[in-house]
Design a protein around this motif. Structure first.
Motif, mmCIF file in Angstrom:
data_model
loop_
_atom_site.group_PDB
_atom_site.id
_atom_site.type_symbol
_atom_site.label_atom_id
_atom_site.label_comp_id
_atom_site.label_asym_id
_atom_site.label_seq_id
_atom_site.Cartn_x
_atom_site.Cartn_y
_atom_site.Cartn_z
ATOM 1 N N PHE A 60 0.831 -1.207 0.000
ATOM 2 C CA PHE A 60 0.000 0.000 0.000
ATOM 3 C C PHE A 60 0.867 1.260 0.000
ATOM 4 C CE2 PHE A 60 -1.914 3.388 2.627
ATOM 5 C CZ PHE A 60 -2.841 3.832 1.697
ATOM 6 N N VAL A 61 1.871 1.297 0.857
ATOM 7 C CA VAL A 61 2.754 2.466 0.932
ATOM 8 C C VAL A 61 3.485 2.663 -0.400
ATOM 9 C CG1 VAL A 61 4.824 3.398 2.057
ATOM 10 C CG2 VAL A 61 3.002 2.387 3.437
ATOM 11 N N GLY A 62 3.928 1.575 -1.009
ATOM 12 C CA GLY A 62 4.585 1.663 -2.307
ATOM 13 C C GLY A 62 3.659 2.202 -3.386
ATOM 14 N N CYS A 63 2.400 1.781 -3.344
ATOM 15 C CA CYS A 63 1.423 2.270 -4.328
ATOM 16 C C CYS A 63 1.163 3.765 -4.164
ATOM 17 C CB CYS A 63 0.115 1.487 -4.219
ATOM 18 S SG CYS A 63 0.257 -0.225 -4.772
ATOM 19 N N VAL A 64 1.098 4.221 -2.923
ATOM 20 C CA VAL A 64 0.911 5.658 -2.681
ATOM 21 C C VAL A 64 2.146 6.431 -3.140
ATOM 22 C CG1 VAL A 64 0.608 7.432 -0.906
ATOM 23 C CG2 VAL A 64 -0.754 5.332 -0.815
ATOM 24 N N ALA A 65 3.338 5.916 -2.838
ATOM 25 C CA ALA A 65 4.574 6.566 -3.287
ATOM 26 C C ALA A 65 4.616 6.634 -4.814
ATOM 27 C CB ALA A 65 5.790 5.815 -2.752
ATOM 28 N N GLN A 66 4.179 5.567 -5.453
ATOM 29 C CA GLN A 66 4.151 5.516 -6.917
ATOM 30 C C GLN A 66 3.195 6.567 -7.472
ATOM 31 O OE1 GLN A 66 6.119 4.466 -8.874
ATOM 32 N NE2 GLN A 66 5.389 3.057 -10.419
ATOM 33 N N TRP A 67 2.059 6.719 -6.851
ATOM 34 C CA TRP A 67 1.075 7.726 -7.255
ATOM 35 C C TRP A 67 1.672 9.128 -7.113
ATOM 36 C CZ3 TRP A 67 -1.654 11.086 -3.779
ATOM 37 C CH2 TRP A 67 -2.706 11.806 -4.372
ATOM 38 N N LEU A 68 2.363 9.370 -6.014
ATOM 39 C CA LEU A 68 2.992 10.677 -5.800
ATOM 40 C C LEU A 68 4.081 10.940 -6.840
ATOM 41 C CD1 LEU A 68 3.210 10.675 -1.901
ATOM 42 C CD2 LEU A 68 1.705 12.084 -3.337
ATOM 43 N N LEU A 69 4.864 9.916 -7.159
ATOM 44 C CA LEU A 69 5.886 10.064 -8.193
ATOM 45 C C LEU A 69 5.245 10.387 -9.550
ATOM 46 C CD1 LEU A 69 8.234 7.091 -7.251
ATOM 47 C CD2 LEU A 69 8.792 9.535 -7.092
ATOM 48 N N GLY A 70 4.140 9.727 -9.841
ATOM 49 C CA GLY A 70 3.425 10.001 -11.090
ATOM 50 C C GLY A 70 2.949 11.440 -11.162
ATOM 51 N N HIS A 71 2.458 11.952 -10.031
ATOM 52 C CA HIS A 71 2.026 13.347 -10.009
ATOM 53 C C HIS A 71 3.209 14.302 -10.130
ATOM 54 C CE1 HIS A 71 -2.279 13.561 -9.708
ATOM 55 N NE2 HIS A 71 -2.253 12.474 -8.962
ATOM 56 N N ALA A 72 4.343 13.933 -9.589
ATOM 57 C CA ALA A 72 5.542 14.765 -9.742
ATOM 58 C C ALA A 72 5.916 14.880 -11.217
ATOM 59 C CB ALA A 72 6.706 14.185 -8.937
ATOM 60 N N ILE A 73 5.714 13.794 -11.950
ATOM 61 C CA ILE A 73 6.041 13.787 -13.381
ATOM 62 C C ILE A 73 5.027 14.617 -14.166
ATOM 63 C CG2 ILE A 73 6.237 12.351 -15.448
ATOM 64 C CD1 ILE A 73 7.102 10.062 -13.415
ATOM 65 N N THR A 74 3.736 14.320 -13.972
ATOM 66 C CA THR A 74 2.709 14.952 -14.817
ATOM 67 C C THR A 74 2.342 16.358 -14.370
ATOM 68 O OG1 THR A 74 0.937 13.916 -13.533
ATOM 69 C CG2 THR A 74 1.694 12.759 -15.511
ATOM 70 N N THR A 75 2.236 16.590 -13.083
ATOM 71 C CA THR A 75 1.781 17.885 -12.590
ATOM 72 C C THR A 75 2.923 18.876 -12.447
ATOM 73 O OG1 THR A 75 0.034 16.757 -11.380
ATOM 74 C CG2 THR A 75 0.457 19.032 -10.760
ATOM 75 N N LEU A 76 4.057 18.406 -11.934
ATOM 76 C CA LEU A 76 5.183 19.304 -11.673
ATOM 77 C C LEU A 76 6.222 19.307 -12.790
ATOM 78 C CD1 LEU A 76 5.676 18.463 -7.884
ATOM 79 C CD2 LEU A 76 4.359 20.340 -8.895
ATOM 80 N N GLY A 77 6.034 18.429 -13.788
ATOM 81 C CA GLY A 77 6.958 18.379 -14.910
ATOM 82 C C GLY A 77 8.343 17.867 -14.549
ATOM 83 N N MET A 78 8.428 17.071 -13.513
ATOM 84 C CA MET A 78 9.712 16.541 -13.051
ATOM 85 C C MET A 78 10.038 15.249 -13.810
ATOM 86 S SD MET A 78 9.071 17.306 -8.986
ATOM 87 C CE MET A 78 10.603 16.642 -8.403
ATOM 88 N N ASP A 79 10.407 15.379 -15.060
ATOM 89 C CA ASP A 79 10.662 14.209 -15.903
ATOM 90 C C ASP A 79 11.818 13.348 -15.407
ATOM 91 O OD1 ASP A 79 8.544 14.844 -17.533
ATOM 92 O OD2 ASP A 79 9.776 15.844 -19.052
#
Length: 146
Positions: A94-113
């Motif tokens: 569960f914690v890994g899935c939440v971390a993965q979701w946050l990483l995805g948002h860092a990529i798409t929302t914050l442009g952190m490619d």
């Protein structure tokens, strides 16, 4: 680490174990769907609107992954008298899935490619953990029903 079957606590109930395996199975299913949708938006030559659609679908599928992983972890902790490793690994999933979701948002929302390689590595860790949990819970279920 032993490859033997997990020890079975006599108080493990079959309904709790069944519920756990159902929610874990749903988690695994949506993890696979996530991988399939990721493969669609990284394809070269895809129109920008199609790429955005697949990215949105990929992001949306993250929610059932997290919800089902959380439910499985709660069942493992509260109702399943399973080996501690199974409970800890369920929480880690569960914690890994939440971390993965946050990483995805860092990529798409914050442009952190630059986060993309980390996102991919965490995805493989989540895959491995989900597979390990599936195998261990199947072994536990088989031992409980004997």
């Amino acid at each position: 680490m032993s490859s033997s079957a997990p020890s079975v606590n006599p108080t493990t109930t079959i309904p709790a174990l069944r519920a756990y395996t159902i929610f874990l199975g749903l988690t695994v299913f949506f993890i696979v769907v996530q991988a399939l949708t990721a493969g669609e938006f990284i394809t070269d030559g895809l129109a920008d609107d199609a790429r955005q659609t697949w990215t949105d679908v990929h992001g949306f599928v993250a929610y059932p992954v997290m919800v089902f992983a959380l439910v499985a972890a709660v069942i493992a902790f509260a109702r399943l008298k399973a080996p501690r490793s199974l409970v800890v690994a369920s929480a880690a999933l569960f914690v890994g899935c939440v971390a993965q979701w946050l990483l995805g948002h860092a990529i798409t929302t914050l442009g952190m490619d630059w986060v993309v390689p980390i996102h991919v590595v965490v995805a493989f860790v989540i895959y491995g953990l989900a597979i390990w949990l599936s195998v261990r819970s199947a072994m536990l279920r088989r031992n409980t029903t004997r």
